[in-house]
Motif scaffolding. Structure first.
Motif, PDB file in Angstrom:
ATOM      1  N   SER A  72     -55.963  10.322 -30.872  1.00  0.00           N
ATOM      2  CA  SER A  72     -55.854  11.046 -29.738  1.00  0.00           C
ATOM      3  C   SER A  72     -57.315  11.103 -29.122  1.00  0.00           C
ATOM      4  O   SER A  72     -57.559  11.046 -27.837  1.00  0.00           O
ATOM      5  N   ILE A  73     -58.411  11.252 -30.062  1.00  0.00           N
ATOM      6  CA  ILE A  73     -59.621  11.378 -29.502  1.00  0.00           C
ATOM      7  C   ILE A  73     -60.154   9.928 -28.931  1.00  0.00           C
ATOM      8  O   ILE A  73     -60.807   9.950 -27.716  1.00  0.00           O
ATOM      9  N   GLU A  74     -59.658   8.824 -29.571  1.00  0.00           N
ATOM     10  CA  GLU A  74     -59.962   7.561 -29.004  1.00  0.00           C
ATOM     11  C   GLU A  74     -59.420   7.513 -27.561  1.00  0.00           C
ATOM     12  O   GLU A  74     -59.987   6.928 -26.711  1.00  0.00           O
ATOM     13  N   PHE A  75     -58.196   7.963 -27.591  1.00  0.00           N
ATOM     14  CA  PHE A  75     -57.655   7.736 -26.222  1.00  0.00           C
ATOM     15  C   PHE A  75     -58.074   8.510 -25.216  1.00  0.00           C
ATOM     16  O   PHE A  75     -58.409   8.104 -24.118  1.00  0.00           O
ATOM     17  N   LYS A  76     -58.481  10.007 -25.617  1.00  0.00           N
ATOM     18  CA  LYS A  76     -59.370  10.665 -24.643  1.00  0.00           C
ATOM     19  C   LYS A  76     -60.413  10.343 -24.065  1.00  0.00           C
ATOM     20  O   LYS A  76     -60.846  10.191 -22.888  1.00  0.00           O
ATOM     21  N   HIS A  77     -61.397   9.363 -25.153  1.00  0.00           N
ATOM     22  CA  HIS A  77     -62.512   8.916 -24.853  1.00  0.00           C
ATOM     23  C   HIS A  77     -62.353   7.606 -23.663  1.00  0.00           C
ATOM     24  O   HIS A  77     -62.765   7.600 -22.829  1.00  0.00           O
ATOM     25  N   GLY A  78     -61.153   6.927 -23.989  1.00  0.00           N
ATOM     26  CA  GLY A  78     -60.831   6.105 -22.991  1.00  0.00           C
ATOM     27  C   GLY A  78     -60.433   6.730 -21.459  1.00  0.00           C
ATOM     28  O   GLY A  78     -60.903   5.987 -20.432  1.00  0.00           O
ATOM     29  N   ASN A  79     -59.884   7.791 -21.266  1.00  0.00           N
ATOM     30  CA  ASN A  79     -59.618   8.506 -20.208  1.00  0.00           C
ATOM     31  C   ASN A  79     -61.078   8.821 -19.619  1.00  0.00           C
ATOM     32  O   ASN A  79     -61.210   8.557 -18.372  1.00  0.00           O
ATOM     33  N   ILE A  80     -62.031   9.240 -20.399  1.00  0.00           N
ATOM     34  CA  ILE A  80     -63.059   9.862 -19.798  1.00  0.00           C
ATOM     35  C   ILE A  80     -63.915   8.486 -19.475  1.00  0.00           C
ATOM     36  O   ILE A  80     -64.640   8.524 -18.242  1.00  0.00           O
ATOM     37  N   SER A  81     -63.807   7.320 -19.822  1.00  0.00           N
ATOM     38  CA  SER A  81     -64.497   5.878 -19.381  1.00  0.00           C
ATOM     39  C   SER A  81     -63.875   5.671 -17.867  1.00  0.00           C
ATOM     40  O   SER A  81     -64.557   5.405 -16.824  1.00  0.00           O
ATOM     41  N   ALA A  82     -62.471   5.966 -17.846  1.00  0.00           N
ATOM     42  CA  ALA A  82     -61.887   5.682 -16.384  1.00  0.00           C
ATOM     43  C   ALA A  82     -62.364   6.778 -15.438  1.00  0.00           C
ATOM     44  O   ALA A  82     -62.641   6.184 -14.261  1.00  0.00           O
ATOM     45  N   VAL A  83     -62.458   8.082 -15.960  1.00  0.00           N
ATOM     46  CA  VAL A  83     -62.903   8.883 -14.873  1.00  0.00           C
ATOM     47  C   VAL A  83     -64.375   8.330 -14.505  1.00  0.00           C
ATOM     48  O   VAL A  83     -64.929   8.417 -13.521  1.00  0.00           O
ATOM     49  N   LEU A  84     -65.424   8.191 -15.539  1.00  0.00           N
ATOM     50  CA  LEU A  84     -66.649   7.538 -14.901  1.00  0.00           C
ATOM     51  C   LEU A  84     -66.706   6.500 -14.216  1.00  0.00           C
ATOM     52  O   LEU A  84     -67.524   6.394 -13.271  1.00  0.00           O
ATOM     53  N   LEU A  85     -65.910   5.558 -14.170  1.00  0.00           N
ATOM     54  CA  LEU A  85     -65.551   4.422 -13.496  1.00  0.00           C
ATOM     55  C   LEU A  85     -65.213   4.805 -12.002  1.00  0.00           C
ATOM     56  O   LEU A  85     -65.867   4.290 -11.093  1.00  0.00           O
ATOM     57  N   ASP A  86     -64.310   5.750 -11.916  1.00  0.00           N
ATOM     58  CA  ASP A  86     -64.102   6.332 -10.570  1.00  0.00           C
ATOM     59  C   ASP A  86     -65.340   6.990  -9.901  1.00  0.00           C
ATOM     60  O   ASP A  86     -65.103   7.218  -8.889  1.00  0.00           O
TER      61      ASP A  86
END
Length: 282
Positions: free
Chosen positions: A50-64
């Motif tokens: 779940s942490i790995e998944f959340k880190h992927g979410n953070i990557s998407a926010v940073l790209l946005d």
């Protein structure tokens, strides 16, 4: 049963990600597994997955937010609105990370050496389908309404662009030589250097048949999903020369160069978003 992340959990996870990102942009090594294990102790009932998944979410926010992300955490777009707000707010207040990102975007770079230049080719990123409930469509809080366009800043790095073009020149020569087309390899032209940027592409290369291949090179030190900028002229040339036009996207250029290509007009291969407007006073 999955339950929503609290603000405390989100803030702890974002802080951990930002610490790794600062190290990454500074060229300092770090241990992702050690970070993950330490973070687990601060979260209640969360798994490493779940942490790995959340880190992927953070990557998407940073790209946005037009900010670099950690390539090892593939962007996952369907993030919660709370995560967007926390990332944007923390980014707005983190002057140290902004300074590190600016220095990395502007840093001069040389052409990296690779053992097998033909081995850098890979597939383009898979298209991301936008969930209508995705955080992308949620406005950040007032304190977070600020632009961090370090991706555009990196795109203006002439040293990076020039190094990418030389790398692709070397790649194209190796490609044609591997096909037994040494004569064609000797005819490759660095068009943007010889004729200027107004031509609309960077390199004139060839197919094995001898047909011309017009190549526009876009280079980034960041991950494969990082968007890139195209000029109005580049877009027009990609439309008028679609049968001969190829976009070469270099990524991970400072630590492990990889390359994917897109053939044809940019409007057919990419989702284009206007990033600026030319304004004339009435």
């Amino acid at each position: 049963m999955a339950f929503n992340w609290t603000r405390d959990e989100v803030e702890a996870t974002v802080a951990d990600y930002f610490a790794m990102l600062a190290a990454q942009l500074s060229g300092v090594s770090y241990n992702k597994a050690a970070h993950r294990r330490a973070l687990l102790k601060r979260l209640s009932g969360r798994s490493e997955q779940s942490i790995e998944f959340k880190h992927g979410n953070i990557s998407a926010v940073l790209l946005d937010l037009h900010f670099p992300y950690i390539p090892g955490y593939k962007p996952r777009s369907n993030y919660q609105g709370l995560l967007f707000d926390v990332v944007a707010e923390r980014l707005a207040s983190d002057q140290q990370l902004q300074t590190i990102a600016a220095a990395d975007a502007d840093r001069p770079i040389v052409v990296p050496e690779v053992e097998d230049i033909l081995g850098v080719i890979t597939k383009p990123p898979a298209p991301h389908l936008r969930d209508p409930d995705s955080g992308r469509d949620i406005l950040p809080s007032k304190s977070a309404r600020i632009s961090f366009n370090y991706l555009e800043r990196e795109a203006r790095n002439r040293s990076l662009g020039a190094a990418g073009e030389i790398f692709v020149l070397n790649y194209e020569r190796a490609r044609l030589i591997s096909l037994g087309k040494e004569v064609l390899a000797g005819k490759i032209e660095h068009t943007s250097q010889n004729q200027g940027d107004g031509v609309g592409f960077d390199i004139l290369s060839f197919e094995a048949s001898g047909a011309e291949r017009l190549i526009e090179v876009k280079t980034t030190k960041y991950g494969r999903e990082t968007p890139f900028y195209v000029s109005r002229n580049e877009l027009a040339v990609s439309e008028s020369e679609a049968p001969r036009y190829h976009l070469y996207r270099l990524f991970g250029f400072n630590f492990k160069p990889s390359l994917f290509t897109l053939a044809g007009s940019l409007s057919a291969t990419c989702r284009l978003s206007p990033s600026s407007y030319l304004a004339t006073v009435n």
